[in-house]
Design an enzyme around this catalytic site. Sequence first.
Site, PDB file in Angstrom:
ATOM      1  N   ASP A   1       0.808  -1.224   0.000  1.00 15.95           N
ATOM      2  CA  ASP A   1       0.000   0.000   0.000  1.00 15.95           C
ATOM      3  C   ASP A   1       0.844   1.279   0.000  1.00 15.95           C
ATOM      4  O   ASP A   1       0.698   2.142   0.864  1.00 15.95           O
ATOM      5  CB  ASP A   1      -0.973  -0.015   1.180  1.00 15.95           C
ATOM      6  CG  ASP A   1      -2.009  -1.119   1.037  1.00 15.95           C
ATOM      7  OD1 ASP A   1      -1.691  -2.281   1.372  1.00 15.95           O
ATOM      8  OD2 ASP A   1      -3.121  -0.837   0.560  1.00 15.95           O
TER       9      ASP A   1
ATOM     10  N   ASN B   1      -6.868  -2.910  -4.991  1.00 18.14           N
ATOM     11  CA  ASN B   1      -8.108  -2.316  -5.503  1.00 18.14           C
ATOM     12  C   ASN B   1      -7.859  -0.975  -6.189  1.00 18.14           C
ATOM     13  O   ASN B   1      -8.600  -0.566  -7.061  1.00 18.14           O
ATOM     14  CB  ASN B   1      -9.161  -2.172  -4.395  1.00 18.14           C
ATOM     15  CG  ASN B   1      -8.646  -1.456  -3.173  1.00 18.14           C
ATOM     16  OD1 ASN B   1      -7.514  -1.690  -2.739  1.00 18.14           O
ATOM     17  ND2 ASN B   1      -9.443  -0.588  -2.600  1.00 18.14           N
ATOM     18  N   HIS B   2      -6.756  -0.306  -5.799  1.00 24.09           N
ATOM     19  CA  HIS B   2      -6.474   1.003  -6.393  1.00 24.09           C
ATOM     20  C   HIS B   2      -5.789   0.932  -7.746  1.00 24.09           C
ATOM     21  O   HIS B   2      -5.877   1.875  -8.517  1.00 24.09           O
ATOM     22  CB  HIS B   2      -5.625   1.841  -5.435  1.00 24.09           C
ATOM     23  CG  HIS B   2      -6.426   2.483  -4.357  1.00 24.09           C
ATOM     24  ND1 HIS B   2      -6.831   3.789  -4.419  1.00 24.09           N
ATOM     25  CD2 HIS B   2      -6.921   1.994  -3.211  1.00 24.09           C
ATOM     26  CE1 HIS B   2      -7.531   4.076  -3.343  1.00 24.09           C
ATOM     27  NE2 HIS B   2      -7.603   3.002  -2.594  1.00 24.09           N
TER      28      HIS B   2
ATOM     29  N   HIS C   1      -4.733  -9.251  -1.185  1.00 24.22           N
ATOM     30  CA  HIS C   1      -5.172  -7.862  -0.984  1.00 24.22           C
ATOM     31  C   HIS C   1      -6.696  -7.899  -0.848  1.00 24.22           C
ATOM     32  O   HIS C   1      -7.426  -7.492  -1.737  1.00 24.22           O
ATOM     33  CB  HIS C   1      -4.743  -6.999  -2.184  1.00 24.22           C
ATOM     34  CG  HIS C   1      -4.847  -5.522  -1.936  1.00 24.22           C
ATOM     35  ND1 HIS C   1      -3.786  -4.748  -1.540  1.00 24.22           N
ATOM     36  CD2 HIS C   1      -5.893  -4.661  -2.024  1.00 24.22           C
ATOM     37  CE1 HIS C   1      -4.172  -3.493  -1.407  1.00 24.22           C
ATOM     38  NE2 HIS C   1      -5.452  -3.409  -1.697  1.00 24.22           N
TER      39      HIS C   1
ATOM     40  N   HIS D   1      -4.034  -3.926   1.846  1.00 22.78           N
ATOM     41  CA  HIS D   1      -5.384  -3.357   1.893  1.00 22.78           C
ATOM     42  C   HIS D   1      -5.723  -2.670   3.210  1.00 22.78           C
ATOM     43  O   HIS D   1      -6.315  -1.599   3.201  1.00 22.78           O
ATOM     44  CB  HIS D   1      -6.440  -4.424   1.583  1.00 22.78           C
ATOM     45  CG  HIS D   1      -7.778  -3.852   1.194  1.00 22.78           C
ATOM     46  ND1 HIS D   1      -7.903  -2.737   0.397  1.00 22.78           N
ATOM     47  CD2 HIS D   1      -9.036  -4.244   1.494  1.00 22.78           C
ATOM     48  CE1 HIS D   1      -9.186  -2.476   0.223  1.00 22.78           C
ATOM     49  NE2 HIS D   1      -9.895  -3.361   0.882  1.00 22.78           N
TER      50      HIS D   1
ATOM     51  N   HIS E   1      -4.680  -0.420   6.181  1.00 22.65           N
ATOM     52  CA  HIS E   1      -3.574   0.525   6.248  1.00 22.65           C
ATOM     53  C   HIS E   1      -2.925   0.690   7.616  1.00 22.65           C
ATOM     54  O   HIS E   1      -1.956   1.416   7.751  1.00 22.65           O
ATOM     55  CB  HIS E   1      -4.022   1.889   5.698  1.00 22.65           C
ATOM     56  CG  HIS E   1      -4.110   1.909   4.197  1.00 22.65           C
ATOM     57  ND1 HIS E   1      -4.218   3.070   3.480  1.00 22.65           N
ATOM     58  CD2 HIS E   1      -4.077   0.901   3.282  1.00 22.65           C
ATOM     59  CE1 HIS E   1      -4.262   2.781   2.187  1.00 22.65           C
ATOM     60  NE2 HIS E   1      -4.190   1.471   2.050  1.00 22.65           N
TER      61      HIS E   1
END
Length: 384
Positions: free
Chosen positions: A8, A84-85, A159, A187, A189
């Site tokens: 991340d 996901n980003h 993730h 995922h 943080h």
Amino acid sequence: MKFLHITDTHLGYHQYGLEERARDFFDVFEEAVELAIERKVDFVIHSGDFFHTSRPSNAVILQGIELVKRLNDAKIPVFAIAGNHDRGNRVKDVSPLHILKDLGLKLIEQGTVEYEGIHISGLKYLSKIAVRKLRTIRPILERFLENGKNSYFHILMLHQEFQPVFPDGLFISREIPEDFDYVGIGHFHEKQEPFKYSRGYVVYPGSTEFTAYSKNEDKVPKGVFFIEREKNRTEIEFVELKSRRPFIQYEFKEDEVDLIAERIKRDLEEIKDRRRKAPVLILNCEIDNLSLKELSTRLSKGGIVPDGENILYINFRLKRKETNKTSSVDISAKEIDIKKELRSLINDEELVDRVIEIIENARAIDSTDEFKKFLKENPELLDI
Ligand SMILES: [Mn+2]
């Protein structure tokens, strides 16, 4: 055998629309890369959200290339999954991580690779809908184990949302077979203490910089995990990244503004010698009559100004105090319902939280113009 677990990094996240914040995300990632080179690790694993978006700017792609290349020059491969980003825009596009593939980044979409006798398995982020359709990801993970049968050391990268850090996430014990030696999850943080899981460990390093995607993010250190495996012993060490920017949160009511200004000044003075970067202040204020403009004017009169040297930025989170005494209960009940409704409409927990944050702020703002201005000043609220 030694490796570094990074996750991340959200490279390219212009938090609050600030160039300095985008630079911060590069700085911490660079520090992690330097650490990998310094400690002469055999490889690096990255468990998702390398980039902040699926369409990073050219400048951000160049940053990514620079970091991966530096590791490549030191003969350190990076094994990564998409989060996901940065998984690509749904079904229409591929992940930007493909750009880094020939430069030393080994992108694992779903499968297992072997590297110097070690097996590394990875599964890119699957949306909640995809997971619901599958019902369970366990059979996929069991196939990974089959791929690395009799492996000396088998790493799994995921993730996804798992309990207990995501209250409505998947159950680790139900989804993840016990025979992996290291389960590295992205995922979430906030860094977690690694915990034993059968013969291996489950490890959450958390994000490398502050993103405000989870509640207690400012209270936990930011960093990466360094893992050393020797003769059946696994040593896991958390290494804090020093180049992260400090974040300080305050909670106060409208009538405490002058008091809080004094406290902030004292706190800033106290950490001045220890910090490398000017902090970001997050001010959670319950307001009654005051507007956002009046609040920031009063703070600046008390010497609290984002001058770049002592304070980089002030992020206001306002909550309008309810005048009707009994309504506070109703409001919170309403909020729970709103969350439920939004969840059924939006398939992304982060986005749901963003929308609620916007609604909460909108309640404390008097006009559309003021709201527009507020959104302009807080672009991270819309930056998913
Ligand atoms: Mn993330």
